[in-house]
Design a protein around this motif. Structure first.
Motif, mmCIF file in Angstrom:
data_model
loop_
_atom_site.group_PDB
_atom_site.id
_atom_site.type_symbol
_atom_site.label_atom_id
_atom_site.label_comp_id
_atom_site.label_asym_id
_atom_site.label_seq_id
_atom_site.Cartn_x
_atom_site.Cartn_y
_atom_site.Cartn_z
ATOM 1 N N ARG A 259 0.980 -1.550 -5.443
ATOM 2 C CA ARG A 259 -0.172 -0.773 -5.908
ATOM 3 C C ARG A 259 0.252 0.687 -5.991
ATOM 4 O O ARG A 259 0.843 1.222 -5.041
ATOM 5 N N ARG B 102 -17.484 1.290 4.127
ATOM 6 C CA ARG B 102 -16.737 0.292 4.912
ATOM 7 C C ARG B 102 -16.369 0.777 6.305
ATOM 8 O O ARG B 102 -16.099 -0.012 7.192
ATOM 9 N N GLY C 57 -7.893 -8.174 -0.273
ATOM 10 C CA GLY C 57 -8.739 -7.546 0.748
ATOM 11 C C GLY C 57 -8.710 -8.379 2.014
ATOM 12 O O GLY C 57 -8.111 -9.467 2.061
ATOM 13 N N LYS D 111 -8.399 7.858 3.004
ATOM 14 C CA LYS D 111 -6.940 7.914 3.129
ATOM 15 C C LYS D 111 -6.382 9.177 2.481
ATOM 16 O O LYS D 111 -5.700 9.106 1.462
ATOM 17 N N GLU E 207 -11.811 -3.599 -7.597
ATOM 18 C CA GLU E 207 -12.435 -3.047 -6.391
ATOM 19 C C GLU E 207 -13.766 -2.404 -6.712
ATOM 20 O O GLU E 207 -14.552 -2.104 -5.822
ATOM 21 N N ARG F 32 0.872 -1.194 0.000
ATOM 22 C CA ARG F 32 0.000 0.000 0.000
ATOM 23 C C ARG F 32 0.901 1.234 0.000
ATOM 24 O O ARG F 32 1.269 1.746 1.066
ATOM 25 N N GLY G 57 -9.605 -6.426 -4.474
ATOM 26 C CA GLY G 57 -9.662 -5.709 -3.196
ATOM 27 C C GLY G 57 -11.066 -5.873 -2.651
ATOM 28 O O GLY G 57 -11.961 -5.090 -2.960
ATOM 29 N N THR G 58 -11.234 -6.905 -1.839
ATOM 30 C CA THR G 58 -12.604 -7.209 -1.400
ATOM 31 C C THR G 58 -13.164 -6.160 -0.442
ATOM 32 O O THR G 58 -14.375 -6.070 -0.279
ATOM 33 N N ASN G 59 -12.278 -5.378 0.193
ATOM 34 C CA ASN G 59 -12.806 -4.353 1.110
ATOM 35 C C ASN G 59 -13.631 -3.342 0.325
ATOM 36 O O ASN G 59 -14.771 -3.032 0.663
ATOM 37 N N ASP G 60 -13.042 -2.829 -0.733
ATOM 38 C CA ASP G 60 -13.776 -1.849 -1.532
ATOM 39 C C ASP G 60 -14.828 -2.511 -2.408
ATOM 40 O O ASP G 60 -15.915 -1.964 -2.597
HETATM 41 C C1 PEP Z 1 -9.343 -3.390 -0.769
HETATM 42 O O1 PEP Z 1 -10.083 -2.462 -1.084
HETATM 43 O O2 PEP Z 1 -9.745 -4.542 -0.531
HETATM 44 C C2 PEP Z 1 -7.899 -3.156 -0.654
HETATM 45 C C3 PEP Z 1 -7.053 -4.137 -0.488
HETATM 46 O O3 PEP Z 1 -7.494 -1.869 -0.658
HETATM 47 P P1 PEP Z 1 -7.587 -0.883 0.640
HETATM 48 O O4 PEP Z 1 -8.106 -1.678 1.797
HETATM 49 O O5 PEP Z 1 -6.235 -0.371 0.870
HETATM 50 O O6 PEP Z 1 -8.549 0.142 0.155
#
Ligand code: PEP
Ligand code: MG
Length: 966
Positions: free
Chosen positions: A734, A861, A899, A742, A827, A698, A848-851
């Protein structure tokens, strides 16, 4: 607009000092037939009275009234000094002289014109201008586009304001502007005051984003307030942006500077002020107020009753809480957004000349009757609390629309799993502390001395913490706290309050709150979060002053219970003492959850406000992996849990023994296990813990460790550390993913209503291509031909991929690399849906499973209450992953998941079954994930994945797979 032509401007004139510059100007005016040579004496006399420096590198020399006889023709000449000339005692340099020859007061209208220019931040443009045309464009204010306006309205004027100090008065003016929708917030510490008269101060809030509509707020206090060695009773706050109608503003200044106006100012009514200022007049709406009695505030049921009643009127009905902004009383969501709590006052206003006025008594009666709920009157002690001279710091009850978690002692309560592991210990609930202190102070000198003493004592304690901190991140946080207490803005600001008769504690509390509120209103989330630090040190000093003991942590490892945790809260935790974490709000991919995982502290989040009612010292058992906790567990439960904990520890120990072995399923299918890093120094440790690659670097977090944008060499040094520690293993980097939650403190971004849907990730770097180019160059240089994989974040459209790729291709022409893979993050749902198109162009995908979850389910999130439902195992997200993998494999490309889902033990078999080739996670999860994969059978996983895709909810999917971690 000034009627200027190129011949009126002289470029590149040189002068070594102001006298010489004035002589040159006088010569030009005389050569052009505007004035006789004697006009120079008038120019000099004017400067001797006061400098004509305006700001932004512009000075406006003009003669005294006595020298008007020298003026032959009214006119203006502009003289540009490329090197500038020092123009006043402060050393400010004038780069442009606007020399004015005026027979009467024409210079005033020129001045107004120039104030427009001054608002445009043109200093650099003026300094660097090369041609007369450029100067004319700047001076005419052609930089500013769009319609201009400046609102002067009766509802922005207030008299008889009760304020104890100038900051409070400023706060009132800011609220007036906010409530009328003229500003959306303020930036930083309040701007400097300028004294306009013996009664009147002025503050300009200049911001293109936060100022929604340029306007004047004028607030007049009941009594004169001390300010430096003077007093001020009124404050004009000017909300200014590039759309400000400078002419109108100049008109307002004319009034504010008018002697007669100032002589009467403190005695004028709002109507009279409005008349002086030529303000728009308010249509007077009838109003009525009532105290809300409902125990849980204006929650959904009573709010519905209220809106239903209000909807009966055809005219408009609005309501505000205490002195807040008015919202429509007919709108349920608006009513809920008020967050009105028991004891607060609701003020209704009705549109004049409509039936709405008849509804006022009905609404008051309905609120008094409880809006369909049983209500009890506010007791005398509650009502008189505010008047007792003691401040009431009890946090206001929070409106909980989702209902509280019901916690039954001895039974499991389920919430969101945030960090795996079992914890058992005493509850330590961090609640808002209530401090009791007198508002009125005694002897001012001793109040001030006791404040200094308290600050000193807290500083000493903090320094000890810094010295004994075992982690650099903790030392950094408390070093910053010491710095806050060294800052005179923080420590001396309370002096005004003490001078006004407040006690040291009251003055300190008011001052810190004011600073914290200002800080919290910043658009930049990182900076806004610093408000918590101010409150943190503020409380420590308050505790010292009042002799109150702030609850200390138990000696034994404890379960920390808190409403929510900031990343900085978690970072300063001592994992040796904090056995587990339980929060009322938050989700699994919130930053605090990510930090808790990194520290290896078991954590459950989003458990509801009910957890804050758990008694300190009560035993709590939490299972961070399964997402449940038990208050007052039976001995048997604890024994079972301890046995499980022991076996969990044993599992982890065993897993760590084989951490360096590959993750191959029973039937021979290998999955690459990689690490997510935000810090280049951690690479070696990750490799030692079994990381086979870095699956996600990151880089925005790497950038955040620098005070300003790191240049190419600095970046090369950072990335080299990772490559060296990887010793030939692949590195997936990335590119900068700034924005959303962020922000980079040193990369100012305009305020956005929806930053997650705004300029973040690739959208930002495509707008700042130099930033991306430099990063790509640094990566290629640092790699020295080693295995480098670059991916772009937040790609949602093919055009973005093409644009990013074009920048990389351009860099590659000068910096070729033959072992480079280029991929993109998945994402954004659009990218997952169109994976077939992207797959033919990329070398790899990393999901990127978070986004992806946030955008697929439309749940922020980091949302305090909703994010617990942002579960990456939701079938919709799994279908997007499945589509991505299938299309990538059809094109012979590989897919990773980076993610938080990748390290979730219950997700691993499903992700493996979906065909994901690489899982990338925090260091702490690597060994166990590898062990889990080794126990799996790929064919079974494929069958499981199929079943998961057919599920209808995340809960159903989770029920298919049982975690064994605890
Ligand atoms: C995500 O979105 O899953 C990811 C890995 O990126 P970040 O958590 O840094 O947004
Ligand atoms: Mg992301």
């Amino acid at each position: 607009m000034l009627n200027l032509t190129a011949t009126d401007v002289r470029m590149n004139v040189q002068a070594t000092n102001k006298d010489e510059a004035l002589s040159l100007l006088a010569k030009i005016l005389s050569e052009d037939g505007l004035a006789t040579a004697d006009y120079l004496a008038g120019l000099q006399a004017r400067e001797a009275q006061t400098s004509t420096y305006l700001g932004q590198g512009i000075a406006i020399p003009h003669g005294t009234p006595e020298s008007r006889s020298c003026v032959q023709q009214t006119g203006v000449r502009l003289v540009h000094f490329a090197d500038g000339v020092v123009w006043n005692d402060d050393g400010e340099r004038a780069y442009l002289l606007v020399g004015i020859c005026a027979k009467s007061d024409e210079h005033l209208s020129i001045l107004r014109q120039l104030t427009r220019t001054l608002g445009d931040d043109v200093a650099d443009d003026i300094k660097n201008a090369k041609t007369p045309e450029q100067i004319i464009t700047i001076i005419n204010g052609d930089k500013a586009h769009g319609k201009t306006s400046f609102v002067v309205h009766e509802n922005l004027l207030k008299t008889e304001v009760v304020a104890n100090d100038i900051d409070e008065l400023y706060g009132v003016a800011v609220n007036v502007l906010k409530n009328q929708g003229k500003i959306t917030g303020v930036v930083g510490i309040r701007p400097a005051f300028v004294q306009l008269s013996s009664h009147l101060g002025c503050v300009t809030l200049e911001h293109d984003e936060l100022v929604a509509e340029p306007a004047l707020a004028l607030v007049v206090a009941k009594k004169a307030l001390a300010w430096q060695d003077k007093t001020v009773q009124a404050l004009a706050v000017i909300a200014d942006n590039r759309h400000t109608d400078k002419q109108a503003l100049a008109g307002v200044y004319d009034v504010l500077l008018n002697d007669e106006f100032n002589a009467k100012l403190t005695a004028l009514s709002v109507g009279e002020l409005a008349e002086w200022l030529g303000a728009e007049r308010a249509v007077h709406w009838q109003s009525a107020s009532v105290v809300l009695l409902n125990a849980h505030g204006l929650h959904a049921r009573p709010a519905t009753a209220l809106s239903e009643l209000a909807k009966g009127a055809t005219g408009e009905l609005k309501v505000a809480v205490d002195n807040g902004a008015y919202v429509s009383a007919k709108s349920l969501t608006k009513l809920l957004s008020l967050g009105a709590t028991r004891g607060q006052s609701l003020t209704f206003i009705a549109e004049p000349n409509t039936d709405a006025t008849e509804y006022l008594p009905k609404l008051i009666q309905a609120v008094q009757d409880g809006l369909g709920e049983e209500v009890t009157p506010i007791s005398h002690s509650q009502a008189s609390n505010q008047k007792s001279g003691k401040e009431n710091h009890e946090p206001a009850p929070v409106l909980d629309l989702t209902g509280n978690t019901v916690i039954t002692k001895g039974e499991r309560t389920h919430a969101t799993s945030a960090s795996a592991g079992l914890a058992h210990g005493e509850a330590f609930v961090v609640r808002q502390v209530r401090f009791d202190y007198p508002v009125q102070g005694g002897d001012k000198a001793s109040e001030w001395a006791s404040l200094q003493q308290a600050i000193g004592a807290v500083k000493d304690e903090l320094k000890v913490i810094v010295q004994t901190a075992k982690k650099a991140s903790i030392a950094q946080i408390f070093t910053a706290h010491v710095a806050l207490l060294d800052d005179e803005e923080v420590t001396h600001g309370a002096k005004d309050g003490i001078d006004d008769g407040l006690s040291a504690a009251a003055a300190w509390h008011a001052h810190i709150e004011q600073l914290a509120k200002t800080q919290a209103s910043l658009a930049n989330r990182l900076l806004a979060e610093r408000a918590a630090d101010l409150r943190d040190v503020g409380q420590k000093v308050l505790a010292k002053l009042t002799g109150q003991v702030v609850a200390t942590e138990p000696d034994e490892p404890y379960v920390l219970i808190k409403e929510d945790l900031l990343p900085s809260d978690v970072a300063r935790l001592d994992p040796a003492r904090v056995a587990g974490i339980l929060t009322a709000v938050g989700g699994a991919s919130s930053h605090s959850a990510i930090v808790a995982r990194a520290l290896g502290i078991p954590a459950i989040v989003g458990a509801g406000k009910g957890v804050l009612d758990i008694n300190d010292g009560e035993q709590v058992l939490i299972d961070g992996g399964q997402g449940w906790f038990v208050v007052a567990p039976t001995d048997e439960m604890v024994a079972v849990a301890k046995a499980e904990q022991a076996s969990w520890a044993e599992r982890k120990r065993l897993a760590s023994e084989t951490a360096l072995n590959p993750a191959i399923t029973q039937d021979g299918h290998q999955v690459e296990i990689a690490v997510n890093l935000g810090n280049v120094h951690d690479t070696k440790m990750a490799v030692e813990n079994g990381a086979e690659a870095v699956g996600l670097l990151r880089t925005e977090l790497v950038f955040m460790s620098h005070q300003s944008v790191p240049d190419i060499d600095t970046q090369v040094a950072d990335y080299t550390q990772v490559f060296d520690a990887l010793d030939g293993r692949p590195l997936v980097v990335r590119t900068l993913d700034v924005g959303g939650d962020k922000p980079l403190p040193y990369l100012p971004m305009p305020f956005e209503d929806n930053p997650f849907l705004g300029v973040r990730g690739i959208r930002l770097t495509l707008r700042q291509p130099a930033l991306l180019e430099n990063q790509l160059i640094a990566l290629i240089k640092a790699s020295k031909g080693r295995d480098l994989r670059i991916m772009f974040p937040m790609i949602g459209r093919l055009e973005e991929w093409h644009d990013a790729k074009a920048i990389l291709d351009k860099v590659l022409t000068d910096h070729p690399h033959d072992k480079l893979q280029v991929g993109m993050m998945i994402e954004v749902p659009s990218a997952a849906v169109m994976a077939d198109v992207f797959a033919s162009e990329v070398d790899f995908f990393s999901i990127g499973t978070n986004d992806l979850t946030q955008y697929a389910l439309a749940i922020d999130r980091g949302h305090a209450t909703l994010s617990k439902d942002a579960d990456g195992l939701h079938p919709s997200v799994l279908r997007l992953i499945q589509n991505t993998v299938a299309n990538a494999h059809a094109h012979g490309k590989w897919v990773g998941v980076c993610g938080e889902l990748a390290g979730d033990e219950r997700a691993i078999p499903i992700l493996v079954g979906l065909g994901v080739d690489e899982l990338s996670m925090s260091t702490g999860s690597i060994a166990l994930t590898k062990a889990v994969v080794r126990e799996l059978n790929f064919t079974d996983c494929q069958y499981l994945a199929k079943k998961a895709l057919a599920c209808t909810s995340a809960g159903e999917v989770r029920a298919l797979t049982t975690a064994k971690e605890s």
